[in-house]
Design a protein around this motif. Structure first.
Motif, PDB file in Angstrom:
ATOM      1  N   SER A   9       0.559  -1.268   0.154  1.00 23.95           N
ATOM      2  CA  SER A   9      -0.133   0.200   0.076  1.00 23.95           C
ATOM      3  C   SER A   9       0.941   1.502   0.325  1.00 23.95           C
ATOM      4  O   SER A   9       0.574   2.612  -0.728  1.00 23.95           O
ATOM      5  CB  SER A   9      -1.253   0.293   1.579  1.00 23.95           C
ATOM      6  N   SER A  10       1.968   1.411   0.371  1.00 23.28           N
ATOM      7  CA  SER A  10       3.115   2.009   0.811  1.00 23.28           C
ATOM      8  C   SER A  10       3.762   2.886  -0.391  1.00 23.28           C
ATOM      9  O   SER A  10       4.250   3.438  -0.693  1.00 23.28           O
ATOM     10  CB  SER A  10       3.611   2.548   1.636  1.00 23.28           C
ATOM     11  N   ALA A  11       3.622   1.596  -1.642  1.00 27.00           N
ATOM     12  CA  ALA A  11       4.485   1.613  -3.042  1.00 27.00           C
ATOM     13  C   ALA A  11       3.528   2.894  -3.719  1.00 27.00           C
ATOM     14  O   ALA A  11       4.233   2.892  -5.072  1.00 27.00           O
ATOM     15  CB  ALA A  11       4.403   1.086  -3.484  1.00 27.00           C
ATOM     16  N   ALA A  12       2.432   3.478  -3.066  1.00 25.10           N
ATOM     17  CA  ALA A  12       1.755   4.186  -4.102  1.00 25.10           C
ATOM     18  C   ALA A  12       1.902   4.933  -4.867  1.00 25.10           C
ATOM     19  O   ALA A  12       2.500   5.224  -5.693  1.00 25.10           O
ATOM     20  CB  ALA A  12       0.533   4.985  -3.565  1.00 25.10           C
ATOM     21  N   CYS A  13       2.127   6.497  -4.087  1.00 26.13           N
ATOM     22  CA  CYS A  13       2.460   7.346  -6.155  1.00 26.13           C
ATOM     23  C   CYS A  13       3.877   8.123  -5.763  1.00 26.13           C
ATOM     24  O   CYS A  13       3.859   7.017  -7.315  1.00 26.13           O
ATOM     25  CB  CYS A  13       2.156   8.475  -4.696  1.00 26.13           C
ATOM     26  N   LEU A  67      -3.542  -1.650  -2.370  1.00 28.30           N
ATOM     27  CA  LEU A  67      -3.576  -2.681  -1.351  1.00 28.30           C
ATOM     28  C   LEU A  67      -4.671  -3.576  -2.140  1.00 28.30           C
ATOM     29  O   LEU A  67      -4.175  -5.046  -1.646  1.00 28.30           O
ATOM     30  CB  LEU A  67      -4.308  -1.898  -0.649  1.00 28.30           C
ATOM     31  N   GLN A  68      -5.218  -3.172  -3.349  1.00 30.04           N
ATOM     32  CA  GLN A  68      -5.940  -4.659  -4.387  1.00 30.04           C
ATOM     33  C   GLN A  68      -4.454  -4.840  -4.446  1.00 30.04           C
ATOM     34  O   GLN A  68      -4.451  -6.188  -4.808  1.00 30.04           O
ATOM     35  CB  GLN A  68      -6.757  -4.046  -5.179  1.00 30.04           C
ATOM     36  N   GLU A  69      -3.420  -4.422  -5.253  1.00 31.57           N
ATOM     37  CA  GLU A  69      -2.254  -5.617  -5.279  1.00 31.57           C
ATOM     38  C   GLU A  69      -1.446  -6.101  -5.179  1.00 31.57           C
ATOM     39  O   GLU A  69      -1.399  -8.280  -5.037  1.00 31.57           O
ATOM     40  CB  GLU A  69      -1.563  -4.516  -6.331  1.00 31.57           C
ATOM     41  N   SER A  70      -0.899  -5.750  -4.269  1.00 33.26           N
ATOM     42  CA  SER A  70      -0.695  -6.564  -2.628  1.00 33.26           C
ATOM     43  C   SER A  70      -1.685  -7.969  -2.279  1.00 33.26           C
ATOM     44  O   SER A  70      -1.200  -8.571  -2.414  1.00 33.26           O
ATOM     45  CB  SER A  70      -0.344  -5.527  -1.416  1.00 33.26           C
ATOM     46  N   GLY A  71      -3.189  -7.342  -1.857  1.00 35.62           N
ATOM     47  CA  GLY A  71      -4.369  -8.708  -1.801  1.00 35.62           C
ATOM     48  C   GLY A  71      -3.802  -9.757  -3.081  1.00 35.62           C
ATOM     49  O   GLY A  71      -3.596 -10.677  -2.484  1.00 35.62           O
ATOM     50  N   ASP A  72      -3.302  -9.178  -4.478  1.00 38.94           N
ATOM     51  CA  ASP A  72      -3.805  -9.875  -5.261  1.00 38.94           C
ATOM     52  C   ASP A  72      -2.484 -10.875  -5.307  1.00 38.94           C
ATOM     53  O   ASP A  72      -2.293 -11.792  -5.949  1.00 38.94           O
ATOM     54  CB  ASP A  72      -3.539  -9.264  -6.420  1.00 38.94           C
ATOM     55  N   ARG A  73      -0.975 -10.508  -5.382  1.00 39.60           N
ATOM     56  CA  ARG A  73      -0.048 -11.079  -4.973  1.00 39.60           C
ATOM     57  C   ARG A  73      -0.367 -12.055  -3.664  1.00 39.60           C
ATOM     58  O   ARG A  73       0.076 -13.298  -4.226  1.00 39.60           O
ATOM     59  CB  ARG A  73       1.125 -10.334  -4.769  1.00 39.60           C
ATOM     60  N   PHE A  74      -0.761 -11.537  -2.344  1.00 33.81           N
ATOM     61  CA  PHE A  74      -1.002 -12.870  -1.378  1.00 33.81           C
ATOM     62  C   PHE A  74      -1.561 -14.123  -2.032  1.00 33.81           C
ATOM     63  O   PHE A  74      -1.535 -15.346  -1.666  1.00 33.81           O
ATOM     64  CB  PHE A  74      -1.001 -12.463  -0.156  1.00 33.81           C
ATOM     65  N   ALA A  75      -2.962 -13.666  -2.368  1.00 31.19           N
ATOM     66  CA  ALA A  75      -3.614 -14.483  -2.596  1.00 31.19           C
ATOM     67  C   ALA A  75      -3.261 -15.718  -3.381  1.00 31.19           C
ATOM     68  O   ALA A  75      -3.657 -16.661  -3.691  1.00 31.19           O
ATOM     69  CB  ALA A  75      -5.352 -13.526  -3.483  1.00 31.19           C
ATOM     70  N   GLU A  76      -2.962 -15.079  -4.846  1.00 32.73           N
ATOM     71  CA  GLU A  76      -2.221 -15.863  -5.344  1.00 32.73           C
ATOM     72  C   GLU A  76      -1.043 -17.618  -4.768  1.00 32.73           C
ATOM     73  O   GLU A  76      -0.744 -18.108  -4.959  1.00 32.73           O
ATOM     74  CB  GLU A  76      -0.876 -14.978  -7.051  1.00 32.73           C
ATOM     75  N   LEU A  77      -0.477 -16.184  -3.957  1.00 34.18           N
ATOM     76  CA  LEU A  77       0.803 -17.358  -3.147  1.00 34.18           C
ATOM     77  C   LEU A  77      -0.236 -18.404  -1.967  1.00 34.18           C
ATOM     78  O   LEU A  77       0.111 -19.784  -2.214  1.00 34.18           O
ATOM     79  CB  LEU A  77       1.494 -16.177  -2.247  1.00 34.18           C
TER      80      LEU A  77
END
Length: 171
Positions: A15-19, A41-51
C-alpha cells in the motif's frame, strides 16, 4: 495465524508503494496519497491470494523445502513493497506514520529472513510445525504486531481527515 500476519504485512507494505518519489515536483495531497495507498492494497492482496492459492499453509507443509519456498515468496512480495515504501515521499500530514511504517516493515523483513533461516535448518515436517507453533510471542510476531499498529496509525490519519479509504490493516 502466520499467513494472516504475512498477508496483512504485504497489504501494508505494498500500500505504501503508491505515489511518487521526490522529483522536486509538487507534494502529493494526503487524499491522493491515501487513495493511491488503497489502490495498491488490491495489488498486494492479489499477490498474496496467488500465493495462498498454491494451497500450502503451515499446517499443509509436506517438507521443509516447501516451507522455505513459500516463505521466500512471501518475503519477496514484502521486500518489493519495502523498496517501494522507501521511495515514497509522504505528505506532511502522514510523514511520521509513513516513517514508522518504513521502520516497522524493515524490522518485519529482517525477522522474516531470520525465520526463513530457521526453516532452512529444519530437518523434518515436525521441525517445521514446531517453528510455526512457536511464532506467537516471537520477535516475528512482535514485528507483525508493530507493522499492524503502523498501518492502523495511517488509517487513523485518513479517518481523522474524513478520507474514505480502507487500508485493510490487520485483515
Amino acid at each position: 495465524w502466520f499467513w494472516r500476519a504475512t498477508f496483512a504485512l504485504g497489504l501494508t507494505l505494498l500500500s505504501s508503494a503508491a505515489c511518487c518519489g521526490d522529483d522536486g515536483g509538487e507534494e502529493v495531497s494526503l487524499d491522493s496519497y491515501l487513495h493511491d495507498v488503497e489502490a495498491t492494497l488490491q495489488e498486494s492482496g492479489d499477490r498474496f491470494a496467488e500465493l495462498g492459492d498454491q494451497g500450502i499453509t503451515g499446517e499443509d507443509i509436506e517438507s521443509p523445502a516447501d516451507a522455505v519456498a513459500i516463505e521466500v515468496q512471501a518475503r519477496d512480495i514484502i521486500s518489493d513493497s519495502l523498496d517501494s515504501l522507501r521511495a515514497l515521499d509522504a505528505p506532511p500530514e502522514a510523514r511520521r506514520e509513513h516513517e514508522e511504517l518504513v521502520v516497522a516493515a524493515n524490522n518485519y523483513v529482517h525477522e522474516l529472513d531470520a525465520f526463513i533461516g530457521q526453516l532452512q535448518g529444519a530437518q523434518t515436517v515436525d521441525d517445521v510445525q514446531t517453528l510455526f507453533a512457536n511464532i506467537p510471542g516471537s520477535p516475528l510476531d512482535e514485528a507483525a504486531s508493530r507493522l499492524d499498529t503502523s498501518c492502523l496509525q495511517l488509517q487513523d490519519v485518513a479517518t481523522a481527515r474524513s478520507i474514505d479509504v480502507d487500508l485493510g490493516c490487520g485483515d
